[in-house]
Design a protein around this motif. Structure first.
Motif, PDB file in Angstrom:
ATOM      1  N   ASN A   1      20.739  72.273  78.956  1.00 35.76           N
ATOM      2  CA  ASN A   1      19.062  71.629  79.787  1.00 35.76           C
ATOM      3  C   ASN A   1      18.966  71.482  81.142  1.00 35.76           C
ATOM      4  O   ASN A   1      17.741  72.009  81.829  1.00 35.76           O
ATOM      5  N   SER A   2      20.170  71.681  81.702  1.00 37.50           N
ATOM      6  CA  SER A   2      20.180  71.964  83.361  1.00 37.50           C
ATOM      7  C   SER A   2      19.855  73.233  83.952  1.00 37.50           C
ATOM      8  O   SER A   2      19.375  73.763  85.005  1.00 37.50           O
ATOM      9  N   TRP A   3      20.544  74.547  82.920  1.00 43.18           N
ATOM     10  CA  TRP A   3      20.594  75.940  83.484  1.00 43.18           C
ATOM     11  C   TRP A   3      18.425  76.135  82.882  1.00 43.18           C
ATOM     12  O   TRP A   3      18.015  76.651  84.345  1.00 43.18           O
ATOM     13  N   ALA A   4      17.876  75.756  82.063  1.00 45.87           N
ATOM     14  CA  ALA A   4      16.047  75.425  82.014  1.00 45.87           C
ATOM     15  C   ALA A   4      15.697  74.632  83.655  1.00 45.87           C
ATOM     16  O   ALA A   4      14.396  75.538  83.993  1.00 45.87           O
ATOM     17  N   PHE A   5      17.026  73.885  83.835  1.00 44.93           N
ATOM     18  CA  PHE A   5      16.139  72.690  86.083  1.00 44.93           C
ATOM     19  C   PHE A   5      16.511  74.474  86.645  1.00 44.93           C
ATOM     20  O   PHE A   5      15.351  74.629  87.622  1.00 44.93           O
ATOM     21  N   LEU A   6      17.362  74.905  87.031  1.00 45.42           N
ATOM     22  CA  LEU A   6      17.033  76.219  87.577  1.00 45.42           C
ATOM     23  C   LEU A   6      16.468  77.313  87.590  1.00 45.42           C
ATOM     24  O   LEU A   6      15.693  77.617  88.421  1.00 45.42           O
ATOM     25  N   LYS A   7      16.474  77.294  86.385  1.00 42.82           N
ATOM     26  CA  LYS A   7      14.964  78.680  85.672  1.00 42.82           C
ATOM     27  C   LYS A   7      13.964  78.415  86.408  1.00 42.82           C
ATOM     28  O   LYS A   7      13.441  79.065  86.721  1.00 42.82           O
ATOM     29  N   ALA A   8      13.299  77.170  85.744  1.00 40.42           N
ATOM     30  CA  ALA A   8      11.956  76.355  86.960  1.00 40.42           C
ATOM     31  C   ALA A   8      11.673  76.660  87.874  1.00 40.42           C
ATOM     32  O   ALA A   8      10.669  76.947  88.470  1.00 40.42           O
ATOM     33  N   PHE A   9      12.908  76.166  88.760  1.00 37.41           N
ATOM     34  CA  PHE A   9      13.231  76.273  90.063  1.00 37.41           C
ATOM     35  C   PHE A   9      12.843  76.594  90.994  1.00 37.41           C
ATOM     36  O   PHE A   9      12.195  77.474  91.357  1.00 37.41           O
ATOM     37  N   GLN A  10      13.382  78.049  90.477  1.00 42.42           N
ATOM     38  CA  GLN A  10      13.011  79.589  90.672  1.00 42.42           C
ATOM     39  C   GLN A  10      12.284  80.210  91.327  1.00 42.42           C
ATOM     40  O   GLN A  10      11.776  80.547  91.426  1.00 42.42           O
ATOM     41  N   ILE A  11      11.398  80.253  89.618  1.00 40.88           N
ATOM     42  CA  ILE A  11      10.267  80.352  89.366  1.00 40.88           C
ATOM     43  C   ILE A  11       8.715  79.706  89.858  1.00 40.88           C
ATOM     44  O   ILE A  11       8.443  80.791  90.913  1.00 40.88           O
ATOM     45  N   ALA A  12       9.624  78.778  89.945  1.00 36.94           N
ATOM     46  CA  ALA A  12       8.208  77.576  91.362  1.00 36.94           C
ATOM     47  C   ALA A  12       8.745  78.202  92.632  1.00 36.94           C
ATOM     48  O   ALA A  12       7.465  78.455  93.593  1.00 36.94           O
ATOM     49  N   CYS A  13       9.799  78.311  93.184  1.00 35.67           N
ATOM     50  CA  CYS A  13      10.309  79.150  94.348  1.00 35.67           C
ATOM     51  C   CYS A  13       9.399  80.168  94.712  1.00 35.67           C
ATOM     52  O   CYS A  13       8.910  80.895  95.538  1.00 35.67           O
ATOM     53  N   GLU A  14      10.025  80.873  94.375  1.00 36.61           N
ATOM     54  CA  GLU A  14       9.342  82.249  94.055  1.00 36.61           C
ATOM     55  C   GLU A  14       7.807  82.814  94.299  1.00 36.61           C
ATOM     56  O   GLU A  14       6.883  83.350  94.724  1.00 36.61           O
ATOM     57  N   ASP A  15       6.744  81.259  93.208  1.00 32.44           N
ATOM     58  CA  ASP A  15       5.448  81.610  92.842  1.00 32.44           C
ATOM     59  C   ASP A  15       5.005  81.040  94.536  1.00 32.44           C
ATOM     60  O   ASP A  15       4.280  81.592  94.889  1.00 32.44           O
ATOM     61  N   LEU A  16       6.710  80.270  95.670  1.00 33.23           N
ATOM     62  CA  LEU A  16       5.892  79.791  96.787  1.00 33.23           C
ATOM     63  C   LEU A  16       6.026  80.878  97.835  1.00 33.23           C
ATOM     64  O   LEU A  16       5.824  80.202  99.438  1.00 33.23           O
ATOM     65  N   ASP A  17       6.516  81.503  97.434  1.00 31.78           N
ATOM     66  CA  ASP A  17       7.500  82.671  98.790  1.00 31.78           C
ATOM     67  C   ASP A  17       8.199  81.630  98.745  1.00 31.78           C
ATOM     68  O   ASP A  17       8.595  81.343 100.730  1.00 31.78           O
ATOM     69  N   VAL A  18       9.303  80.727  98.159  1.00 29.53           N
ATOM     70  CA  VAL A  18       9.845  80.105  99.300  1.00 29.53           C
ATOM     71  C   VAL A  18      11.475  81.185  98.533  1.00 29.53           C
ATOM     72  O   VAL A  18      11.423  80.762  97.358  1.00 29.53           O
ATOM     73  N   VAL A  19      12.354  80.697  99.383  1.00 28.87           N
ATOM     74  CA  VAL A  19      14.167  81.492  99.113  1.00 28.87           C
ATOM     75  C   VAL A  19      14.559  80.146  98.414  1.00 28.87           C
ATOM     76  O   VAL A  19      15.199  79.162  99.287  1.00 28.87           O
ATOM     77  N   PRO A  20      15.108  79.914  97.104  1.00 26.25           N
ATOM     78  CA  PRO A  20      15.498  78.817  96.090  1.00 26.25           C
ATOM     79  C   PRO A  20      17.203  78.570  97.369  1.00 26.25           C
ATOM     80  O   PRO A  20      17.755  79.750  97.435  1.00 26.25           O
ATOM     81  N   THR A  21      17.584  77.604  97.616  1.00 23.21           N
ATOM     82  CA  THR A  21      18.254  76.973  98.300  1.00 23.21           C
ATOM     83  C   THR A  21      19.054  75.563  97.622  1.00 23.21           C
ATOM     84  O   THR A  21      18.072  75.616  96.985  1.00 23.21           O
ATOM     85  N   VAL A  22      20.265  75.748  97.554  1.00 25.80           N
ATOM     86  CA  VAL A  22      21.342  74.815  97.468  1.00 25.80           C
ATOM     87  C   VAL A  22      20.636  72.847  98.091  1.00 25.80           C
ATOM     88  O   VAL A  22      20.366  72.211  97.059  1.00 25.80           O
ATOM     89  N   GLY A  23      20.037  72.983  99.303  1.00 29.08           N
ATOM     90  CA  GLY A  23      19.352  72.424  99.496  1.00 29.08           C
ATOM     91  C   GLY A  23      18.368  72.019  98.960  1.00 29.08           C
ATOM     92  O   GLY A  23      17.874  70.385  99.169  1.00 29.08           O
ATOM     93  N   ILE A  24      17.480  72.997  99.039  1.00 29.94           N
ATOM     94  CA  ILE A  24      16.357  71.957  98.657  1.00 29.94           C
ATOM     95  C   ILE A  24      16.159  71.953  96.728  1.00 29.94           C
ATOM     96  O   ILE A  24      15.234  70.856  96.507  1.00 29.94           O
ATOM     97  N   PHE A  25      17.489  72.669  96.002  1.00 29.34           N
ATOM     98  CA  PHE A  25      17.342  71.548  94.507  1.00 29.34           C
ATOM     99  C   PHE A  25      17.940  70.260  94.823  1.00 29.34           C
ATOM    100  O   PHE A  25      16.918  69.716  93.903  1.00 29.34           O
TER     101      PHE A  25
END
Length: 293
Positions: free
Chosen positions: A193-217
């Motif tokens: 389920n945590s892998w699913a959070f990582l996947k969703a977060f990356q897709i959201a960042c990609e849509d917002l043109d934001v580089v996914p980082t540990v700090g933001i996550f």
């Protein structure tokens, strides 16, 4: 913007491992043997291994449920990432908790070459280059995800159910490797389920043109607790949840792990340019409690 298809329709894996030659396997083989003596391979492996014997190379098929239902859509306001220095965030890390799991001693069903080769035919695992760049080895009898290998070649365990359901590709990207290093866990030690959070977060960042980082996550998520008898789970920060919970949790996945290791001339699956591991390969006895940023 659909982030994750609901997992409710995912086929659960069998609860019992039935080795080749067992009474159950012979009954399944007999059931799916046609009148002319040929075996219905598709149905046989779906019954035995737990996933349909059909092509899964089309990425678009796993990106949407095709129903037009937006109930699993998530919107993150760009204002949530308005910091002038979004990458300059300090992690709040609690004391590490030493753990040795005893409840993860579940045998893998992938103890036969036949099952591993069928998995490779059905599920695409490589995100770049050919599939032969990633080697998948069977698991020995009595080998568990907590097993530590101190000899070369090194490998890591991963649940095939997680790769298939979330459409994850190897090698893990920079963000995924960073998360594993910061939390100090092996890929198989992070709850599906945590892998699913990582996947969703990356897709959201990609849509917002934001580089996914540990700090933001970790502004929005944290490692709430570490139990000595369970996988490490990432959950939403209180009152900062960004994603709607999906309808169905992962089930019956713990016997679906296999070994992954580098193919010839492809060390970047597991190592950086200085031959330093990109993430912990084996079960960690000291995962970190990340309270946020």
């Amino acid at each position: 913007m659909v982030l994750l298809c609901e997992l409710e329709g995912a086929k659960d894996y069998p609860l019992v491992i039935h080795p080749v030659g067992s009474d159950w396997e012979r009954k399944v083989r007999a059931h799916f043997t046609r009148a002319n003596g040929t075996l219905n391979i598709n149905s046989y492996y779906e019954e035995m291994v737990g996933f349909p014997y059909s092509s899964s190379n089309s990425e678009s098929s796993s990106d949407s449920d095709g129903s037009g239902n937006d109930s699993d859509c998530v919107i993150i306001s760009p204002s949530e990432f308005s910091s002038k220095n979004p990458n300059n965030r300090s992690l709040i890390v609690a004391d590490s908790v030493a753990t040795i799991s005893t409840s993860m001693e579940t045998s893998s069903r992938f103890t036969y070459d036949e099952f591993v080769s069928t998995f490779r035919k059905v599920i695409r695992v490589s995100g770049e280059g050919g599939e032969d760049r990633v080697i998948v080895d069977l698991v020995a009898e009595g080998e568990f995800v907590t097993t530590v290998n101190e000899r070369e070649p090194h490998y890591f365990y991963m649940y095939t159910h997680v790769l298939q359901t979330l459409n994850l590709r190897l090698p893990f990207n920079s963000f995924e490797c960073q998360i594993l290093r910061v939390v100090n866990v092996a890929p198989c030690q992070l709850h599906p389920n945590s892998w699913a959070f990582l996947k969703a977060f990356q897709i959201a960042c990609e849509d917002l043109d934001v580089v996914p980082t540990v700090g933001i996550f970790f502004c929005f998520f944290h490692v709430k607790n570490v139990s000595p008898h369970s996988l490490v789970s990432i959950s939403s920060q209180p009152n900062k949840g960004r994603f709607s919970l999906y309808a169905s949790n992962f089930k019956n996945y713990r016997d679906t792990f296999v070994r992954f290791r580098c193919g010839a001339g492809y060390p970047e699956l597991m190592f950086d340019a200085s031959i330093t591991p990109l993430f912990p390969f084996y079960w960690s006895s000291a995962p970190r409690l990340i309270k946020g940023t």
